[in-house]
Design a protein around this motif. Structure first.
Motif, PDB file in Angstrom:
ATOM      1  N   ILE A  67       0.837  -1.198   0.000  1.00 46.78           N
ATOM      2  CA  ILE A  67       0.000   0.000   0.000  1.00 46.78           C
ATOM      3  C   ILE A  67       0.878   1.257   0.000  1.00 46.78           C
ATOM      4  CG2 ILE A  67      -1.548   1.387   1.441  1.00 46.78           C
ATOM      5  CD1 ILE A  67      -3.025  -1.153   2.162  1.00 46.78           C
ATOM      6  N   PHE A  68       1.900   1.265   0.863  1.00 45.67           N
ATOM      7  CA  PHE A  68       2.805   2.416   0.906  1.00 45.67           C
ATOM      8  C   PHE A  68       3.543   2.579  -0.424  1.00 45.67           C
ATOM      9  CE2 PHE A  68       2.390   2.376   5.573  1.00 45.67           C
ATOM     10  CZ  PHE A  68       2.305   3.745   5.801  1.00 45.67           C
ATOM     11  N   GLY A  69       3.879   1.476  -1.069  1.00 45.67           N
ATOM     12  CA  GLY A  69       4.502   1.563  -2.380  1.00 45.67           C
ATOM     13  C   GLY A  69       3.602   2.273  -3.375  1.00 45.67           C
ATOM     14  N   GLY A  70       2.305   1.961  -3.327  1.00 45.81           N
ATOM     15  CA  GLY A  70       1.358   2.625  -4.202  1.00 45.81           C
ATOM     16  C   GLY A  70       1.232   4.107  -3.904  1.00 45.81           C
ATOM     17  N   LEU A  71       1.235   4.471  -2.627  1.00 46.40           N
ATOM     18  CA  LEU A  71       1.135   5.881  -2.242  1.00 46.40           C
ATOM     19  C   LEU A  71       2.352   6.675  -2.714  1.00 46.40           C
ATOM     20  CD1 LEU A  71      -0.253   5.552   1.410  1.00 46.40           C
ATOM     21  CD2 LEU A  71      -1.457   6.505  -0.567  1.00 46.40           C
ATOM     22  N   ILE A  72       3.527   6.085  -2.558  1.00 50.75           N
ATOM     23  CA  ILE A  72       4.754   6.773  -2.988  1.00 50.75           C
ATOM     24  C   ILE A  72       4.776   6.922  -4.509  1.00 50.75           C
ATOM     25  CG2 ILE A  72       7.263   6.582  -3.109  1.00 50.75           C
ATOM     26  CD1 ILE A  72       7.113   5.145  -0.353  1.00 50.75           C
ATOM     27  N   GLY A  73       4.431   5.852  -5.215  1.00 56.82           N
ATOM     28  CA  GLY A  73       4.403   5.923  -6.673  1.00 56.82           C
ATOM     29  C   GLY A  73       3.397   6.937  -7.179  1.00 56.82           C
ATOM     30  N   ALA A  74       2.213   6.980  -6.548  1.00 57.84           N
ATOM     31  CA  ALA A  74       1.184   7.934  -6.951  1.00 57.84           C
ATOM     32  C   ALA A  74       1.649   9.369  -6.717  1.00 57.84           C
ATOM     33  CB  ALA A  74      -0.106   7.658  -6.176  1.00 57.84           C
TER      34      ALA A  74
END
Length: 434
Positions: free
Chosen positions: A135-142
């Motif tokens: 989830i954090f990976g998605g937030l950082i990428g976004a």
């Protein structure tokens, strides 16, 4: 004549019987003879959904890359109700089904219970433990791609994070845009509507991109088979989660009743904790579905649910996801104004929203792969199910990519992931908007 090409995909009825029912329902609505009660709304919603779904599943390119029948059902429903083609009393009745009766939550309850109880206990803990990093990976990428996309339009990075990324990745409308606007009002003193009106618009645009991206990722998975599981797993090499520890239990009618009671019981427990016992953790509200997922996962991990009831829960999940998803898609369409959506589709908003969705995909896929997940399934659940409109968006995304058994993970994104976003928003708003 071979009717295989015309076989109904949803209900298994002969074509002529389904068409007769749909014509009767639509004629009843046109003449106002059909009731606007639960039964009347259900038959009308299913009739609209059935027609749109059958057409959408047969349009070349659309059925493979745009989302097929479910996406067409959503768009046609939004058009019908935006332009009042469907009589107002039925629009009000369907709004009652979706809002007051909260059929959406009722639907999700059985998908959560069935999906978790069908997981192999040995892999359950491992999959949930690796999910928060994804989830954090998605937030950082976004965040990174959103900021990069906003620079050519002269939008500074802070505004991209506050006005675009947080609403899109916030867990939907009720769990994201609404509480975000309340945080905004508390910190700035300005009306919450000032923030909410744009937040819900940009979220709606991103939601459509998330649905379309799910369909594209499904096609990618068909070509790159090592990047995805069988639609029921996240963990690479984890086997089939639906073959729960070798159980061959068959569900009887009584088992279905037990699974039904168990599911709504877990929902009641989640409500009890979210409303009374422990409504917040470190000041952040915890949604009832987040608690429900935790308690169902504990019960599954401890092995206290009999195999026959677990089989019943899986069968209920299959019934809801296979037959009643069209009601959800029509209901979501009722709540979408095509005109407002069209006005918000400016080049800048579209490009930034798309960049945020792509960033969520790439970030969650990369981190998911590093923690042992299939990158496509991680991108769909930890990425796209963060970048959509919450519960209804989860259903649309998973439906478009044919991965309904992953609903528990989708809800973790919308609920626990949404809670993480609210914490981030409290910090960012306080630092830059005071």
């Amino acid at each position: 004549m071979n009717e295989k090409g015309f076989e109904l995909k949803t209900f298994g009825l002969p074509v002529w019987i389904a068409c007769v029912i749909a014509v009767v329902a639509i004629a009843g609505a046109a003449t106002r003879a059909l009731g606007a009660d639960l039964a009347g709304c259900f038959v009308l919603m299913l009739s609209i959904g059935l027609i749109c779904n059958e057409i959408g599943e047969r349009i070349p390119f659309w059925n493979s890359y745009i989302g097929g029948g479910l996406v067409l059902t959503f768009l046609v429903s939004a058009f019908l109700f935006t332009y009042n083609i469907i009589p107002e009393k039925y629009a009000d009745g369907m709004a009652m089904v979706m809002d007051e009766a909260d059929f959406l939550s009722f639907f999700i309850i059985f998908l959560i219970t069935g999906s978790i109880l069908s997981l192999d206990r040995k892999l359950l803990l491992r999959s949930f433990a690796g999910y928060i990093p994804a989830i954090f990976g998605g937030l950082i990428g976004a965040s990174l791609l959103g900021v990069a996309a906003g620079l050519p339009f002269g939008i500074n990075p802070v505004d991209i994070i506050i006005k675009y990324m947080l609403p899109i990745m916030g867990g939907g409308n009720g769990a994201g845009a609404v509480p975000l606007s309340q945080i905004y009002e508390t910190i700035t003193g300005e009306p919450a509507a000032n923030y909410y009106s744009f937040a819900i618009t940009i979220l709606t645009i991103a939601n459509i991109f998330a649905i379309l991206s799910a369909a594209l990722l499904n096609k990618l998975g068909e070509k790159m088979t090592t990047w995805t599981g069988d639609g029921t797993t996240l963990i690479r090499g984890g086997g089939d989660f639906n073959k729960s520890e070798g159980s061959t239990a068959k569900a009887t009618m009584k088992d279905l009743g037990g699974a039904f009671f168990l599911a709504i019981g877990f929902y009641a427990l989640g409500r009890l904790f979210s409303s009374t016992i422990l409504p917040t953790i470190f000041g952040t509200p915890i949604h009832q579905f987040a608690y429900m997922i935790i308690f169902v996962a504990i019960a599954a991990g401890l092995g206290i649910i009999p195999d026959n009831v677990r089989a019943g829960a899986k069968k209920l999940q299959s019934f809801f996801s296979g037959n009643l998803i069209l009601i959800i898609m029509v209901g979501v369409g009722v709540d979408t104004n095509i005109i407002e959506l069209a006005h918000a589709i400016t080049p800048g908003n579209v490009i930034i929203a798309l960049a945020i969705v792509i960033g969520a995909i790439l970030g969650s896929a990369l981190v998911g792969y590093l923690v042992g997940f299939y990158p496509i399934d991680s991108a769909i659940t930890a990425g796209l199910c963060m970048a959509n409109r919450g519960g209804s968006g989860d259903l649309a995304v998973l439906g478009a990519c044919k991965r309904m058994p992953l609903m528990a993970y989708a809800q973790l994104s919308s609920r626990l992931g949404g809670g993480i976003v609210l914490i981030i928003a409290s910090i960012v708003f306080g630092a830059f908007l005071k």
